[in-house]
Design an enzyme around this catalytic site. Structure first.
Site, PDB file in Angstrom:
ATOM      1  N   HIS A 123      57.348  -9.629   1.754  1.00  0.00           N
ATOM      2  CA  HIS A 123      56.995  -8.868   0.550  1.00  0.00           C
ATOM      3  C   HIS A 123      56.257  -7.579   0.892  1.00  0.00           C
ATOM      4  O   HIS A 123      56.057  -6.726   0.053  1.00  0.00           O
ATOM      5  CB  HIS A 123      56.144  -9.721  -0.386  1.00  0.00           C
ATOM      6  CG  HIS A 123      56.871 -10.955  -0.826  1.00  0.00           C
ATOM      7  ND1 HIS A 123      56.725 -12.160  -0.171  1.00  0.00           N
ATOM      8  CD2 HIS A 123      57.792 -11.156  -1.787  1.00  0.00           C
ATOM      9  CE1 HIS A 123      57.507 -13.049  -0.749  1.00  0.00           C
ATOM     10  NE2 HIS A 123      58.160 -12.471  -1.724  1.00  0.00           N
TER      11      HIS A 123
ATOM     12  N   SER B  59      69.509 -12.982   3.097  1.00  0.00           N
ATOM     13  CA  SER B  59      69.884 -11.631   2.685  1.00  0.00           C
ATOM     14  C   SER B  59      69.343 -10.595   3.668  1.00  0.00           C
ATOM     15  O   SER B  59      68.322 -10.811   4.324  1.00  0.00           O
ATOM     16  CB  SER B  59      69.353 -11.355   1.278  1.00  0.00           C
ATOM     17  OG  SER B  59      67.970 -11.559   1.227  1.00  0.00           O
TER      18      SER B  59
HETATM   19  N1  GLN Z   1      68.970 -16.894   0.847  1.00  0.00           N
HETATM   20  C1  GLN Z   1      68.196 -16.168  -0.078  1.00  0.00           C
HETATM   21  C2  GLN Z   1      67.872 -14.786   0.465  1.00  0.00           C
HETATM   22  O1  GLN Z   1      67.670 -14.658   1.628  1.00  0.00           O
HETATM   23  C3  GLN Z   1      66.911 -16.886  -0.403  1.00  0.00           C
HETATM   24  C4  GLN Z   1      66.092 -16.151  -1.429  1.00  0.00           C
HETATM   25  C5  GLN Z   1      64.881 -16.890  -1.908  1.00  0.00           C
HETATM   26  O2  GLN Z   1      64.418 -17.830  -1.293  1.00  0.00           O
HETATM   27  N2  GLN Z   1      64.313 -16.484  -3.018  1.00  0.00           N
HETATM   28  O3  GLN Z   1      67.799 -13.822  -0.254  1.00  0.00           O
END
Ligand code: GLN
Ligand code: ZN
Length: 758
Positions: A698, A437
């Site tokens: 984060h 994402s």
């Molecule tokens: N592919 C998802 C993203 O990049 C993976 C999210 C996750 O690992 N929680 O948002």
């Protein structure tokens, strides 16, 4: 007469009133008094809902987390929160989230660590134990709420997290042994129980869920010591165990000087007869017979069949309850206005589960005839679920039955595949990529919302999302990343997106469950055999690939994660449901490959979360979970590169299972621990490629190039550099664009410098 009682009720309110009030208070939009008023109102509502029960929990409500409440009741408050001033309320929110509204623009303090509550998706604030820890009990909250409950006309049964579980679930800060605190902790519990006794409380529920886990001898001893110390108090103590069987702790539990024990008779059904056989004459038994972890109606008739002889035997010593606190299910099904009515008739949320409990207790105490109409309605609902052609689809079942482990095996071993893929993809050393994402701006969210509500048509929607994909691709090309992603702008959530497109799933409108603090999740409901009616991601991914010459990663969520983040049907083993999901996602993988996509990532963020509470059960879970993943991923040709991503750090104890997944590349979270997590590779030679996340997504901080180079060099000490990738440690959807671009620019720079010196 059997007594009906509850262990805990959802605190968020049927319309998430708590969330709204908490967030308004944190932002300074409502006063502390108004927040407190909301709490009073919610508790009153909850007691009214539960008024048909003989005993009702008190103290299960919390403005953030009940474990944090227990820390405050014990007076175990980290000094950093106290030093910042303000009253207890301010200190509470400081530990919960780093700051309280009175802190204004100050930096706040470090929030308490948060971790998962057993195998639920609820997160608690971890109690801290340090050299300066001392306990100074404060029963004000409990006493006030007992008064409120009594005023509401219910029989109040206060709930405490028990001393041994409290200690066990907490974390040692600095060089101390938390068990050494047991004596002083018990003194605090004595004071608390004494105060309840003074308040003429008859029963107290003392939660000791760690009794369903593996316990070392010193912890078993702590149990003996703790309950011996509390045995002088006359107040009747019910120890509540849930989320599993007592197993080898059964004799220990029954040997404690307590007046009643609650066991999980859903997950631990097989153990109940043994508990009854061994139950000391003076002890009462609470059976948690209504599933507190799932949203299906109970089969009341079948349950009565099993329960009636037990009731005859135990008489007044029997209590009936949900298996655990109802904190883990949504509040009230009657608020679902637009859900598929057939499926709705099979469900029960917290309110409905308590209705079931009342019917059940009525039937046990007064005979089934007294409850016949309700029992008949329940039978009909269950019958409709059992026989529904939407639940059981023979072709789906047949396909799953025909699946073989062979389908989960790549054609050639990794080394051969890697050589082929290297040729095709032409990637440099230390290739760079991202996890999927990209920033989800308010604009993107609003586009999705409008499309869902029908405010914009499909053509407009597609064009808006495509515009975002173009943007994300252009940014990545400019940054010089090697393997690109489309950015996931069409996804609200990595499980919901797939659930919405699979047959066998339904979504509630209001089925919220607290995850932590004010954060709630609405897990999708997997009710039937799983089928993929049509491709789910191909259009987006092929469009994204058409914009670039670089490899574009297909982006999917794996079967185990879809399973672990849903409410799952309980009429067949989870392993079987997982296999159906695996086959559906496998079809998507193969379609992506057919469409010319050369790299496919299958996220298994929640694989570790599904680990059973007891180690002895791990192997079975890992076998089917990894087996399902392999079926999803490994049907491709050698030339197709399969990635997976896992965003948890403690994978050391399951590294062999992860290796068995046999993905070509795995990207994981490691940056927060300074790559210490890679120590496992000193002992275990991970055979394939790995991208140890080089920065923590984060945090809003932009990581420095040198910092990331340093981390990668640490990684290169354990893993040959030919097999290392450079990437952030998770998806970027919660970040904003400026920091994302700045961070990735530094990351790409780090990879370049690593190549130069390699
Ligand atoms: N592919 C998802 C993203 O990049 C993976 C999210 C996750 O690992 N929680 O948002
Ligand atoms: Zn992740």
């Amino acid at each position: 007469m059997a007594k009906a009682h509850n262990l805990g009720f959802p605190r968020i309110g049927a319309n998430r009133e708590l969330k709204k009030a908490q967030e308004a208070y944190w932002k300074g939009r409502i006063s502390k008094e108004e927040l407190i008023e909301t709490g009073v109102m919610l508790r009153k509502n909850n007691w009214t809902i539960q008024s048909g029960l003989d005993w009702v929990p008190v103290g299960d409500f919390s403005f953030y987390d009940h474990v944090l409440d227990m820390s405050f009741t014990l007076g175990n408050i980290p000094s950093r929160a106290q030093k910042a001033g303000g009253d207890l309320f301010d200190q509470f929110f400081r530990v919960a989230r780093g700051r309280s509204p009175v802190d204004g623009t100050s930096e706040g303090v470090a929030a308490g660590e948060m971790t998962k509550w057993f195998d639920t998706n609820y997160h608690y604030i971890v109690p801290e134990f340090s050299e300066e820890t001392h306990f100074s009990p404060d029963v004000t909250r409990l006493i006030e709420q007992i008064d409120e409950a009594r005023a509401a006309g219910v029989s109040a049964k206060p709930v405490l997290l028990g001393p041994v579980s409290y200690l066990r679930l907490g974390k040692e800060k600095g060089n101390i042994d938390k068990l050494a605190l047991l004596d002083s902790l018990l003194k605090a519990y004595e004071v608390i129980l004494g105060a309840l006794e003074e308040k003429n409380v008859e029963w107290v529920q003392i939660d000791e869920p760690v009794l369903v886990m593996d316990l070392e001898e010193e912890w078993k001893e702590a149990f003996r010591k703790a309950y011996a110390a509390l045995s002088g108090l006359k107040i009747k103590k019910m120890a509540a165990c849930y989320f599993g069987t007592l197993g080898d702790n059964l004799d220990l539990a029954l040997s404690l000087p307590i007046d009643a024990i609650h066991v999980d008779a859903v997950r631990g059904r097989s153990e109940v007869q043994k508990v009854i056989e061994k139950l000391p004459a003076g002890m009462e038994l609470s059976l948690g017979v209504i599933d507190g972890r799932n949203i299906w109606k109970t089969d009341l008739t079948a349950l009565l069949e099993w329960l009636e002889p037990i009731a005859d035997k135990l008489g007044d010593r029997l209590w009936l309850a949900p298996s655990c606190s109802l904190l883990h299910v949504p509040v009230d099904l009657s608020l679902e206005k637009s859900m598929d009515s057939e499926i709705l008739s099979w469900l029960a949320f917290a309110v409905q589960k308590l209705d079931e409990l009342v019917v059940l207790a009525g039937a046990v105490n007064k005979g089934r005839e007294a409850a016949e109409a309700k029992l008949e309605a329940n039978r009909l609902a269950l019958e409709s679920r059992r026989t529904s052609s939407r639940v059981n689809i023979p072709e789906v079942k047949a396909r799953a039955a025909a699946a073989t482990p062979d389908m989960g095996r790549r054609k050639s071993p990794y080394a051969e595949r890697a050589a082929l893929q290297e040729n095709i993809l032409g990637l440099p050393l230390f290739p760079t990529t991202t996890i999927g994402s990209y920033p989800q701006t308010a604009e993107i969210r609003s586009v999705r919302r409008k499309f869902k509500k029908g405010e914009i048509d499909e053509k407009t929607y597609t064009e808006r999302i495509r515009a975002e994909v173009r943007n994300v691709v252009a940014v990545q090309e400019e940054l010089g990343l090697d393997v690109l992603v489309h950015g996931e702008p069409e996804r609200n959530d990595m499980v919901e997106y797939f659930g919405e497109q699979l047959e066998g799933y339904v979504f509630s409108g209001n089925g919220w469950v607290q995850s932590y603090g004010s954060r709630c999740v609405k897990p999708p409901i997997l009710f039937g055999d799983i089928r993929r009616p049509k491709p789910m991601t191909i259009d987006w991914i092929t469009y994204a690939q058409s914009l670039t010459d670089k490899p574009m990663k297909g982006m999917l969520t794996g079967p185990v994660t879809i399973l672990n983040w849903s409410f799952v049907r309980d009429d067949q083993p989870r392993s079987e449901t997982c296999l159906q999901l695996a086959l559906a996602v496998r079809d998507e993988v193969l379609d992506l490959e057919k469409a010319g996509i050369k790299v496919i990532q299958i996220d298994e963020a929640a694989l570790r979360e599904g680990l059973p509470l007891r180690k002895a059960d791990w192997k079975e879970y890992l076998d089917w979970a990894v087996g399902s993943f392999r079926i999803t991923a490994n049907g491709v040709e050698d030339k197709t590169q399969i990635h997976t991503h896992m965003c948890y750090s403690e994978f050391n104890d399951i590294i062999e299972s992860i290796a068995e997944m046999d993905t070509d590349v795995i990207t994981i979270e490691t940056s927060r621990s300074d790559m210490e997590l890679l120590d496992v590779f000193d002992k275990f030679a991970y055979p394939n490629e790995i991208g140890p996340g080089v920065y923590d997504i984060h945090s809003p901080n932009v990581p420095k190039t040198e910092y990331m180079i340093d981390l990668m060099q640490k990684a290169a000490k354990r893993i040959p550099k030919r097999r290392l990738w450079v990437n952030p440690d998770c998806g970027l959807k919660t970040r904003d664009w400026p920091e994302t671009k700045a961070s990735l620019k530094n990351m790409v720079e780090a990879a370049h410098r690593l190549r130069e010196t390699a």
